[in-house]
Design an enzyme around this catalytic site. Structure first.
Site, PDB file in Angstrom:
ATOM      1  N   ASP A 298     -38.980  26.074   0.421  1.00 42.00           N
ATOM      2  CA  ASP A 298     -37.720  26.742   0.125  1.00 42.00           C
ATOM      3  C   ASP A 298     -38.062  28.099  -0.474  1.00 42.00           C
ATOM      4  OD1 ASP A 298     -34.948  27.126  -0.488  1.00 42.00           O
ATOM      5  OD2 ASP A 298     -34.768  24.947  -0.624  1.00 42.00           O
TER       6      ASP A 298
ATOM      7  N   ASP B 281     -33.262  30.753   1.067  1.00 43.49           N
ATOM      8  CA  ASP B 281     -32.080  30.564   0.243  1.00 43.49           C
ATOM      9  C   ASP B 281     -31.199  31.823   0.229  1.00 43.49           C
ATOM     10  OD1 ASP B 281     -30.952  28.674  -1.889  1.00 43.49           O
ATOM     11  OD2 ASP B 281     -31.134  30.517  -3.059  1.00 43.49           O
TER      12      ASP B 281
ATOM     13  N   GLU C  33     -30.408  30.166   4.943  1.00 38.18           N
ATOM     14  CA  GLU C  33     -29.134  29.679   4.417  1.00 38.18           C
ATOM     15  C   GLU C  33     -28.262  30.911   4.263  1.00 38.18           C
ATOM     16  OE1 GLU C  33     -26.992  27.526   0.664  1.00 38.18           O
ATOM     17  OE2 GLU C  33     -28.370  29.197   0.450  1.00 38.18           O
TER      18      GLU C  33
ATOM     19  N   HIS D  37     -28.339  19.228  -0.195  1.00 39.45           N
ATOM     20  CA  HIS D  37     -28.265  18.987  -1.647  1.00 39.45           C
ATOM     21  C   HIS D  37     -27.091  19.695  -2.317  1.00 39.45           C
ATOM     22  CE1 HIS D  37     -30.042  22.862  -1.084  1.00 39.45           C
ATOM     23  NE2 HIS D  37     -29.931  23.120  -2.368  1.00 39.45           N
ATOM     24  N   ASP D  38     -26.337  20.480  -1.558  1.00 43.24           N
ATOM     25  CA  ASP D  38     -25.192  21.205  -2.135  1.00 43.24           C
ATOM     26  C   ASP D  38     -23.857  20.605  -1.723  1.00 43.24           C
ATOM     27  OD1 ASP D  38     -26.830  23.143  -3.304  1.00 43.24           O
ATOM     28  OD2 ASP D  38     -26.715  24.468  -1.559  1.00 43.24           O
TER      29      ASP D  38
HETATM   30  O1  TEU Z   1     -26.879  27.753  -2.323  1.00 41.91           O
HETATM   31  C1  TEU Z   1     -26.028  28.832  -2.151  1.00 41.91           C
HETATM   32  C2  TEU Z   1     -24.562  28.597  -2.020  1.00 41.91           C
HETATM   33  O2  TEU Z   1     -23.852  29.519  -1.816  1.00 41.91           O
HETATM   34  C3  TEU Z   1     -23.877  27.316  -2.149  1.00 41.91           C
HETATM   35  O3  TEU Z   1     -24.076  26.435  -1.139  1.00 41.91           O
HETATM   36  C4  TEU Z   1     -24.073  26.813  -3.533  1.00 41.91           C
HETATM   37  O4  TEU Z   1     -24.453  25.494  -3.496  1.00 41.91           O
HETATM   38  C5  TEU Z   1     -22.836  26.890  -4.364  1.00 41.91           C
HETATM   39  O5  TEU Z   1     -22.129  25.717  -4.150  1.00 41.91           O
HETATM   40  C6  TEU Z   1     -21.906  28.025  -4.189  1.00 41.91           C
HETATM   41  O6  TEU Z   1     -20.622  27.648  -4.602  1.00 41.91           O
HETATM   42  C7  TEU Z   1     -28.243  27.957  -2.518  1.00 41.91           C
HETATM   43  C8  TEU Z   1     -28.917  26.651  -2.834  1.00 41.91           C
HETATM   44  O7  TEU Z   1     -28.812  25.785  -1.747  1.00 41.91           O
HETATM   45  C9  TEU Z   1     -28.323  26.111  -4.086  1.00 41.91           C
HETATM   46  O8  TEU Z   1     -28.794  24.832  -4.407  1.00 41.91           O
HETATM   47  C10 TEU Z   1     -28.643  27.087  -5.194  1.00 41.91           C
HETATM   48  O9  TEU Z   1     -28.006  26.688  -6.371  1.00 41.91           O
HETATM   49  C11 TEU Z   1     -28.195  28.507  -4.850  1.00 41.91           C
HETATM   50  O10 TEU Z   1     -28.539  28.888  -3.534  1.00 41.91           O
HETATM   51  C12 TEU Z   1     -28.848  29.504  -5.781  1.00 41.91           C
HETATM   52  O11 TEU Z   1     -30.202  29.607  -5.525  1.00 41.91           O
END
Ligand code: TEU
Length: 541
Positions: A98, A199, A252, A321-322
């Site tokens: 990542d 990310d 992402e 994971h989000d």
């Molecule tokens: O996520 C970025 C993101 O925009 C979203 O999916 C995030 O989970 C959040 O819900 C926005 O409302 C990435 C990673 O996947 C996430 O786990 C991190 O917290 C984030 O970046 C910051 O690095």
């Protein structure tokens, strides 16, 4: 090179904190992952995406990196990591790291040196004076915080952070930052990793820090979403660093529409190989993800079809994971956890693109069974709850928001057994284990040839070995209130995929009659003219 770009790749995402603990500290670790490589190889996956394993103070569970070249001590050592790469390779599995380069941790040496007054490192970050006693601009923040925090002891200087205040954004106008990142990439590529999941990669380059047009969320994003500067950085990294190693990248990319996604991953642009888009994750949301309505299957189908048609190739996923667990999004799931899990396996493995599954999806794990906020650990959930409180939203609604959408829903420990703590740890797990582990667990699945995992395994094997499913064209055939039907075809061969996205029996659409032969069904006794609740069916012509 060919191998990692292969259309036969199946990626399994591991959230290391929640996967398998071997030390008893309640946190998953690298040795835990190594101990489960045979399990993963048996499932048939050939790539692992590891959520961050770098040294981190864990404000955002590793997405706040304090040292890009060191392993988080609670996860193990660099030797453990090297062993993981070697052991995975021995099983034909590549590792995707990542790559979090929009921001570092505030505990990173660079930020610490900046705070200490070193001008070189100060210019690694975005530090600005306030305007007439106010913040430098009116921007919003992804984690419902103020995106500007006072820089050290300074009276009127602030640093920008689009995420938590412990995640200062890097200044990508500074060429030295690009050089640092090239060096970091090479460090991991030399260790034999297969590539990177990048990310929030489409927000890294801020065009300006002007005020943004006021919006309900993320005011200011027009100044940093998919900027030309970002595209240029991606092309440079690919050409100079990634390509020589044959490394693969998946970005992402937040708030991408089809044209923006194409600009990032169309092959001729030589930027990313694939992107994670979010539109299909948002079909059940109202303005922001915290307010959800019923998932309307037809909306999901329309969205999937749109993206399938528009992009020559892309990453496909339903969980990470989000996001809440996907099957938990079906309002009418009822007793059909197993059926819906199998149907989602069928759907993921028959869409066109590189499938990404998330740990626990292969056994049908559901959303966490949290009872109140004290059981939730995620920073975003706590921030959003606090913001909702400041807006005087009633306690019941606030809790509903968190319960349904919190990222911790997918972060609960992996359920290996029916025993204490689901066999995840001998200690106290960092996040509450779902009570349903007595029923939903790997051990039970391995003993069940008709189980969810067995079906995933079948679908993964089929997807990898079948050229039509791996490479064929996509055509939507039918999008109803319950049934989604699409065709995959190549060299005169064709499959029809039928998914019942509801808990009701559903008529097979007339358009499906051209495919006469039943190839496979997720259901033991498929009916002649109907699909059972959440059935997945594959027909040949
Ligand atoms: O996520 C970025 C993101 O925009 C979203 O999916 C995030 O989970 C959040 O819900 C926005 O409302 C990435 C990673 O996947 C996430 O786990 C991190 O917290 C984030 O970046 C910051 O690095």
């Amino acid at each position: 090179m060919e191998r990692y770009h292969s259309s036969r790749n199946i990626v399994y995402q591991i959230y290391p904190r929640s996967f398998k603990d071997t030390t008893g500290n309640g946190v998953g670790d690298i040795r835990g992952i190594i101990s489960k490589l045979d399990y993963l190889a048996d499932l048939g996956i050939n790539t692992i995406w590891l959520s961050p394993v770098y040294k981190s103070p864990n404000d955002d569970n590793g997405y706040d990196i304090a040292d890009y070249k060191a392993i988080q001590p609670e996860f193990g050592t660099m030797e453990d990591f090297e062993e993981l790469v070697a052991e995975a390779k021995a099983r034909g599995i590549g590792i995707l790291m990542d790559l979090v380069i929009n921001h570092t941790s505030d505990e990173h040496e660079w930020f610490q040196k900046a705070l200490a007054g070193d001008p070189k490192y100060r210019d690694y970050y975005i530090i600005r004076k306030g305007k007439n006693g106010k913040l430098p601009n009116n921007w919003g923040n992804f984690f419902a915080e103020c995106p500007w925090t006072k820089f050290g002891d300074s009276e009127d200087e602030y640093y920008l952070h689009l995420f938590s205040k412990k995640q200062p954004d890097l200044n990508w106008h500074n060429p030295a930052v690009l050089e640092e990142v090239k060096d970091i990439l090479r460090f991991w590529l030399e260790k034999g990793v297969a590539g990177f999941r990048c990310d929030v990669i489409n927000v890294i380059y801020k065009n300006s820090l002007e005020n943004g047009r006021p919006k309900p969320i993320l005011t200011g994003s027009e100044h940093y979403l998919s900027t030309e500067g970002c595209h240029e950085i991606l092309r440079t990294l690919r050409k100079e660093v990634l390509e020589p190693y044959g490394a693969v990248t998946v970005g992402e990319t937040v708030f991408v529409d089809v044209p923006k996604a194409l600009d990032l991953c169309a092959p001729e642009r030589k930027e990313l190989d694939m992107v994670f888009s979010f539109e299909h994750m948002e079909v059940d949301q109202v303005i922001v993800k915290w307010f959800k309505t019923k998932l309307v299957p037809r909306k999901l189908m329309a969205c999937l079809t749109k993206w399938q048609k528009a992009l020559p190739w892309n990453a496909i996923y339903f969980e990470n994971h989000d996001q809440p667990r996907f099957i938990s999004r079906f309002a009418d799931l009822g007793p059909y956890r197993r059926e819906a899990s199998k149907m989602m396996a069928g759907l993921l493995m028959t869409l066109r693109g590189t499938p990404f599954l998330y740990e626990g999806q292969e056994i049908g794990m559901e959303n966490g069974d949290f009872k109140d906020l004290s059981e939730v650990m995620d920073i975003e959930s706590h921030n959003v709850h606090a913001m909702a409180k400041s807006l005087h939203l009633p306690a019941g609604i606030r809790w509903k928001m968190i319960q349904r959408t919190s990222r911790d829903n997918a972060r609960t420990p992996m359920q290996w057994t029916a025993g204490p703590n689901a066999g995840f740890t001998d200690g106290t797990p960092w996040l509450k284990v779902n009570g349903n582990h007595t029923e939903v667990n790997v051990e039970a699945e391995l003993a069940d040839p008709q189980g969810v995992r067995a079906f995933w395994k079948t679908m993964i094997a089929l997807r990898k070995s079948n050229a039509v499913l791996a490479e064929g064209d996509f055509r939507s055939v039918y999008e109803g209130s319950k049934v989604y039907a699409f065709e995959r075809s190549k060299d005169g061969k064709s499959f029809l995929i039928l998914c019942n996205l509801s808990s009701k029996t559903a008529r097979i659409p007339a358009a499906a009659r051209a495919w006469k032969t039943l190839f496979l069904s997720s259901c033991d006794a498929p009916l002649q003219n109907e699909l059972s609740p959440f059935e997945f069916r594959l027909l040949e012509n």
